[in-house]
Design an enzyme around this catalytic site. Structure first.
Site, PDB file in Angstrom:
ATOM      1  N   GLY A   1       0.846  -1.180   0.000  1.00 23.01           N
ATOM      2  CA  GLY A   1       0.000   0.000   0.000  1.00 23.01           C
ATOM      3  C   GLY A   1       0.881   1.229   0.000  1.00 23.01           C
ATOM      4  CG  HIS A   2       0.569   4.004  -3.234  1.00 23.25           C
ATOM      5  ND1 HIS A   2      -0.167   3.012  -3.821  1.00 23.25           N
ATOM      6  CD2 HIS A   2      -0.053   5.159  -3.529  1.00 23.25           C
ATOM      7  CE1 HIS A   2      -1.192   3.550  -4.457  1.00 23.25           C
ATOM      8  NE2 HIS A   2      -1.136   4.848  -4.290  1.00 23.25           N
ATOM      9  CG  HIS A   3      -2.996   4.925  -0.053  1.00 26.78           C
ATOM     10  ND1 HIS A   3      -3.240   6.095  -0.729  1.00 26.78           N
ATOM     11  CD2 HIS A   3      -3.372   3.928  -0.880  1.00 26.78           C
ATOM     12  CE1 HIS A   3      -3.752   5.805  -1.915  1.00 26.78           C
ATOM     13  NE2 HIS A   3      -3.844   4.501  -2.031  1.00 26.78           N
ATOM     14  N   PRO A   4       0.093   6.102   3.323  1.00 24.81           N
ATOM     15  CG  PRO A   4       0.929   8.226   3.805  1.00 24.81           C
ATOM     16  CD  PRO A   4       0.301   7.405   2.741  1.00 24.81           C
ATOM     17  CB  THR A   5      -2.449   3.282   6.961  1.00 24.16           C
ATOM     18  OG1 THR A   5      -1.635   2.121   7.038  1.00 24.16           O
ATOM     19  CG2 THR A   5      -2.970   3.449   5.551  1.00 24.16           C
TER      20      THR A   5
END
Length: 124
Positions: free
Chosen positions: A49-53
């Protein structure tokens, strides 16, 4: 993701090519891997996932890593909530948009309920 892998394998097999990735020693007619290799393992290693979470996770009061309570309130900071993908304890998948929409709906419902009950104003 597994369905896409099987679909691509079927295309390759239809044109007479054995795909090299993901590795599989036995491929069924539907494109699934029936060998000892697990498509899930390959998918897990290859996708990200290239979305920071998960930087301000929700958790129980006794969870020392949890920044947020179950109503998305930041512990120790009055009047501040975090309602985005950082609230997840771990990434919910490589595309967290639907999960983020879901928690925003839950947070909205929580905030409206507190306003209606009159408790939100008292805590600010």
């Amino acid at each position: 993701m597994k369905d896409v892998v099987a679909w691509v394998r079927r295309i390759f097999l239809r044109i007479g090519i054995t795909p090299k990735e993901p590795p599989c020693t036995q491929i069924a007619a539907d494109g699934t891997c029936t060998g000892p290799e697990k498509d899930e393992d390959w998918i897990h290693r290859q996708t990200f996932g290239h979305h920071p979470t998960s930087t301000c996770r929700i958790g129980a009061d006794n969870d020392t890593m949890a920044v947020l309570d179950s109503k998305f309130r930041v512990r120790g900071v009055s009047g501040l909530r975090v309602v985005d993908a950082s609230a997840f304890a771990r990434i919910p998948g490589v595309f967290p948009v639907v999960s983020t929409f879901m928690i925003s709906q839950k947070a909205s419902e929580e905030m409206v309920a507190e306003l209606v009950a009159g408790t939100a104003i008292a805590k600010c």
